[in-house]
Design an enzyme around this catalytic site. Structure first.
Site, PDB file in Angstrom:
ATOM      1  N   THR A  17     -31.656  18.625 -12.649  1.00 52.22           N
ATOM      2  CA  THR A  17     -31.069  17.661 -11.626  1.00 52.22           C
ATOM      3  C   THR A  17     -30.102  16.660 -12.225  1.00 52.22           C
ATOM      4  O   THR A  17     -29.129  16.564 -11.743  1.00 52.22           O
ATOM      5  CB  THR A  17     -32.553  16.916 -11.176  1.00 52.22           C
ATOM      6  OG1 THR A  17     -33.409  17.773 -10.614  1.00 52.22           O
ATOM      7  CG2 THR A  17     -32.249  15.844  -9.962  1.00 52.22           C
ATOM      8  N   VAL A  18     -30.437  16.006 -13.245  1.00 48.88           N
ATOM      9  CA  VAL A  18     -29.532  14.858 -13.869  1.00 48.88           C
ATOM     10  C   VAL A  18     -28.425  15.958 -14.617  1.00 48.88           C
ATOM     11  O   VAL A  18     -27.099  15.195 -14.394  1.00 48.88           O
ATOM     12  CB  VAL A  18     -30.515  14.276 -15.138  1.00 48.88           C
ATOM     13  CG1 VAL A  18     -29.428  13.149 -15.578  1.00 48.88           C
ATOM     14  CG2 VAL A  18     -31.508  13.488 -14.188  1.00 48.88           C
ATOM     15  N   GLU A 133     -28.543   4.807 -22.028  1.00 45.64           N
ATOM     16  CA  GLU A 133     -28.977   3.861 -20.999  1.00 45.64           C
ATOM     17  C   GLU A 133     -29.710   4.355 -19.826  1.00 45.64           C
ATOM     18  O   GLU A 133     -30.684   3.601 -19.295  1.00 45.64           O
ATOM     19  CB  GLU A 133     -27.511   3.498 -20.378  1.00 45.64           C
ATOM     20  CG  GLU A 133     -27.392   2.578 -19.069  1.00 45.64           C
ATOM     21  CD  GLU A 133     -27.935   1.323 -19.415  1.00 45.64           C
ATOM     22  OE1 GLU A 133     -27.226   0.628 -20.054  1.00 45.64           O
ATOM     23  OE2 GLU A 133     -29.073   0.897 -18.800  1.00 45.64           O
ATOM     24  N   ILE A 140     -29.394   1.812 -13.037  1.00 51.44           N
ATOM     25  CA  ILE A 140     -29.381   0.298 -13.275  1.00 51.44           C
ATOM     26  C   ILE A 140     -28.877  -0.030 -14.634  1.00 51.44           C
ATOM     27  O   ILE A 140     -29.571   0.514 -15.624  1.00 51.44           O
ATOM     28  CB  ILE A 140     -30.694  -0.519 -13.077  1.00 51.44           C
ATOM     29  CG1 ILE A 140     -31.170  -0.193 -11.684  1.00 51.44           C
ATOM     30  CG2 ILE A 140     -30.464  -1.826 -13.195  1.00 51.44           C
ATOM     31  CD1 ILE A 140     -32.758  -0.635 -11.685  1.00 51.44           C
ATOM     32  N   LYS A 209     -40.544   3.330 -21.231  1.00 50.17           N
ATOM     33  CA  LYS A 209     -39.368   2.242 -20.602  1.00 50.17           C
ATOM     34  C   LYS A 209     -39.758   1.031 -21.079  1.00 50.17           C
ATOM     35  O   LYS A 209     -38.685   0.190 -21.452  1.00 50.17           O
ATOM     36  CB  LYS A 209     -39.151   2.468 -19.257  1.00 50.17           C
ATOM     37  CG  LYS A 209     -38.846   4.011 -18.707  1.00 50.17           C
ATOM     38  CD  LYS A 209     -39.072   4.036 -16.989  1.00 50.17           C
ATOM     39  CE  LYS A 209     -38.639   5.418 -16.632  1.00 50.17           C
ATOM     40  NZ  LYS A 209     -38.785   5.604 -15.051  1.00 50.17           N
ATOM     41  N   GLY A 306     -33.137   9.904  -9.677  1.00 51.12           N
ATOM     42  CA  GLY A 306     -32.405  10.584  -8.693  1.00 51.12           C
ATOM     43  C   GLY A 306     -31.109  11.196  -9.368  1.00 51.12           C
ATOM     44  O   GLY A 306     -30.790  10.725 -10.316  1.00 51.12           O
TER      45      GLY A 306
END
Ligand code: HSE
Length: 435
Positions: A17-18, A133, A140, A209, A306
């Site tokens: 996906t990414v 990141e 974000i 995270k 996403g």
């Protein structure tokens, strides 16, 4: 004088996906990136074991392959992008790339949070850049904000909603009055939650995270194992409703406090006042509140997951690396967290108010006895609501908000209550209250 490069070569390892999102942006925005960076970012290789699945991106001939190791070794590949995930082959390939002095960009929070020490040391030892990141907050740019925009500040506090799956589940439970299991199943069907959802709903993804944010905020390596974690699995719809009656929403909150007494990092379902900005964050969105000693409170909000949003953050890292390599700039290893002693506040030292729900025997004096036990442990009661029990029930739900108390004192009080005969039934539900 170092000669300025015109083109920087990129290999993307992992065409899921990414990875597909990254490839799509690199191909579609090549001219825009070249104009902004002063150097062209050239996609040299895209590697995945599965080359049959249609990812919805047209990749030029000769780019796709199964051989990640060969792509890393190519002389014309300067930046290696890891979008495979997990700590198996992804760790091996990232270490290989760093040892060759290549810049590495990864979105892999588990890898950074569990193997950060090894990765940062390897990057330093080989003069390689390591960017991550996209590992926190999806699109974000929170790591850039912490390390660049807020570089003048000592970071005193971070509060974050960092997992879209959990926030989606909690939001739907509240707005539709639904129980946990049906909402989890709906989230899985909608593709928000994984088929194996434990990393998300047990709080570990948030803890990874939180560890990365805390590391960058205090400059020392904080690992996932240093984070006290409670997830949202099986959270009871009654608590969401009762919290609502008291003016709160329940959010899975990552919390970092860094003060004179040291650092404390935790993840827990937490009551957040309805007027608080974080309680307005709903569905799959993420938000991170950062308090710095000069800037005060800042808030960062956006899509935490996403394809396109996460790829946006990955490409920002590729751009940073490409621009710096093209200009021959050395990297700022000072900004990578270092392994070393960090003053840690013993767990549970921070005082906060708590939400409690007991199942209390429906008999005169029971509430007074409960208040007495809490009082004996130094815990005051700010408010109490007794809910109607079922017709003829021997136990009734009682909901309390305590005064400020350390977690250790609360645990001792709850243990004393549990041991006090059959005044209560089952385990007491307890969640911290933010603020
Ligand atoms: N599974 C994560 C979430 C996204 O639900 O927010 C990737 O970090």
């Amino acid at each position: 004088m170092t000669e300025k490069r015109n083109e920087i070569g990129v290999a993307v390892l992992g065409f899921g996906t990414v990875g597909a999102g990254v490839v799509e942006i690199l191909l579609a925005q090549g001219d825009l990136l070249a104009a902004r960076l002063g150097v062209r970012v050239a996609l040299r290789a895209v590697c995945d074991l599965d080359l049959d699945t249609d990812r919805g991106v047209e990749v030029p001939d000769g780019i796709l392959s199964r051989d990640s190791a060969a792509a890393i070794a190519r002389d014309d590949v300067d930046v290696v992008v890891e979008t495979i995930g997990g700590c198996g082959i992804a760790r091996t390939l990232v270490l290989d790339a760093l040892r060759r002095g290549k810049a590495v960009v990864t979105a892999n929070k588990k890898l950074i949070a569990e193997h950060g020490k090894e990765l940062f040391e390897t990057a330093r030892a080989n003069g390689a850049r390591l960017h991550f990141e996209a590992s926190v907050g999806g699109g974000i740019p929170i790591l850039k904000a912490l390390t660049e925009g807020l570089v003048a500040n000592r970071i005193l506090r971070i509060e974050g909603i960092l997992n879209g799956t959990c926030n989606y589940i909690l939001t739907r439970m509240e707005s539709e009055g639904l129980a946990f299991d049906p909402v989890l199943h709906a989230a899985q069907e909608a593709g928000y939650a994984e088929a194996e959802p434990s990393l998300d709903i047990d709080g570990h993804d948030t803890a990874h995270k939180a560890a990365i944010l805390a590391s960058l905020a205090c400059g020392k390596l904080v690992e996932a194992k240093d984070v006290a974690v409670r997830g949202i699995r099986g959270i009871d719809a009654r608590d969401i409703r009762y919290a609502g009656d008291l003016g709160y929403r329940i959010k899975l909150l990552a919390h970092m406090a860094c003060g004179p007494a040291g650092l404390e990092v935790s993840v827990a379902p937490t009551l957040v006042g309805r007027e608080h900005l974080l309680s307005q964050v709903s569905g799959v969105f993420n938000a991170v509140l950062v308090e710095g000693d000069s800037v005060g409170t800042t808030l960062f909000y956006g899509r935490g997951a996403g394809r396109a949003a996460t790829a946006s953050a990955v490409v920002a890292d590729i751009a940073d690396a490409a621009e710096a390599i093209a200009r021959g700039g050395a990297w700022r290893y000072e900004r990578l967290p270092e392994a070393g002693e960090i003053a840690r506040r013993p767990r549970g030292e921070e005082e906060s108010r708590h939400y409690l729900r007991f199942s209390l025997r429906d008999t005169p004096g029971a509430l007074a006895r409960m208040a007495q036990t809490l009082g004996a442990h130094g815990i005051g009661i700010a408010s109490v609501i007794q809910k109607e029990g079922e017709e003829g029930a021997k136990y009734v739900p009682v909901v309390m908000v305590t005064g400020k108390v350390k977690a250790a004192a609360l645990e001792a009080a709850l243990a004393a209550i549990a041991a006090d005969g059959d005044w209560t039934e089952g385990e007491t539900v307890s969640y911290p209250i933010n603020g």
